[in-house]
Scaffold this active site. Sequence first.
Site, PDB file in Angstrom:
ATOM      1  N   CYS A  70       2.472  50.916 -32.677  1.00  0.00           N
ATOM      2  CA  CYS A  70       3.610  50.346 -31.953  1.00  0.00           C
ATOM      3  C   CYS A  70       3.759  48.848 -32.116  1.00  0.00           C
ATOM      4  O   CYS A  70       4.870  48.341 -32.340  1.00  0.00           O
ATOM      5  CB  CYS A  70       3.543  50.715 -30.480  1.00  0.00           C
ATOM      6  SG  CYS A  70       2.157  49.989 -29.567  1.00  0.00           S
ATOM      7  N   HIS A 107       1.411  49.501 -24.923  1.00  0.00           N
ATOM      8  CA  HIS A 107       2.491  49.885 -25.821  1.00  0.00           C
ATOM      9  C   HIS A 107       3.527  48.775 -25.845  1.00  0.00           C
ATOM     10  O   HIS A 107       3.736  48.081 -24.854  1.00  0.00           O
ATOM     11  CB  HIS A 107       3.118  51.198 -25.336  1.00  0.00           C
ATOM     12  CG  HIS A 107       4.268  51.677 -26.167  1.00  0.00           C
ATOM     13  ND1 HIS A 107       4.159  51.895 -27.518  1.00  0.00           N
ATOM     14  CD2 HIS A 107       5.567  51.968 -25.844  1.00  0.00           C
ATOM     15  CE1 HIS A 107       5.328  52.316 -27.991  1.00  0.00           C
ATOM     16  NE2 HIS A 107       6.194  52.354 -26.996  1.00  0.00           N
ATOM     17  N   ASP A 124      12.708  52.328 -29.616  1.00  0.00           N
ATOM     18  CA  ASP A 124      11.277  52.528 -29.842  1.00  0.00           C
ATOM     19  C   ASP A 124      11.068  53.305 -31.132  1.00  0.00           C
ATOM     20  O   ASP A 124      11.375  54.501 -31.205  1.00  0.00           O
ATOM     21  CB  ASP A 124      10.675  53.286 -28.657  1.00  0.00           C
ATOM     22  CG  ASP A 124       9.176  53.086 -28.522  1.00  0.00           C
ATOM     23  OD1 ASP A 124       8.524  52.849 -29.551  1.00  0.00           O
ATOM     24  OD2 ASP A 124       8.663  53.174 -27.396  1.00  0.00           O
TER      25      ASP A 124
END
Length: 278
Positions: A70, A107, A124
Amino acid sequence: MDATQVDSYLHRIGAMRTERPTVEALRELQLRHLRTVPFENLSIHLGEDIALEEQALHDKIVRARRGGFCYEVNGLFAALLTALGFEVQLLQARVYGSEALGIPYDHLALRVTTADSTGPWLVDVGFGAHSHYPLDLTARGDQADPGGTFRIAEAPYGDLDVFKDGEPEFRLDLRPRALADFAAGCWWHRTSPESNFTRSLVCSRLTSEGRVTLSGRKLVTTVSGNRHERELATDPEVLAAYREHFAITLDHCPEPALFPPPAPAASGGGGMPDGGCG
């Protein structure tokens, strides 16, 4: 990110330069990114450094045609969107495990504002098997997406909980962050024996028909909802799978670090396709 870097990035994901930063352009960029740039943690098991700096990330993801987890893929995607005229804020989130939330800065996700008075949007490209398209951060009902049914709900202290198919995925803190703020979380996921990423190996990519994932030596393909698994017995088979499905050429097979197997309640790390989210 200069014009040459933007053009090379767009070429990497097979996208055209947008005329205006609209939600339609944002949807197209997110989908193309998910289908091209794999979610992967190979660097941890190849002994490679992970630097949360724009040039280093561009060199890895665009020039070397790799992926990342991420902090890497969302961090660089934010730079691309900013260069294309979108207003982008980096947000930190804590991933839900089976019993508790993960660490702070577990994250990295993106809050994106477009020029057509829509959104703001939750974007995302670094949570593994997540939404294919941006999610409306202001909506509180169900949001249908090819990746599932998503819902965003109010949480304590002004945070937001993100649900997929009724299950909580992560808790989002809406205060803007800088990429450097995620360095400690990135270090923890690279080095801690409690991190899923040090104890398992994953490379996963959305496809037009479903998803393909190489989890260790297990190749998992999902086509039109039908899941198929195959164990790859030899190193040449594993290396060929990386080349065929992810366009990644390696000179040797990465192997998971020598930590105990993941515990069922382990937390965090931006999603692990076919291996549990945190």
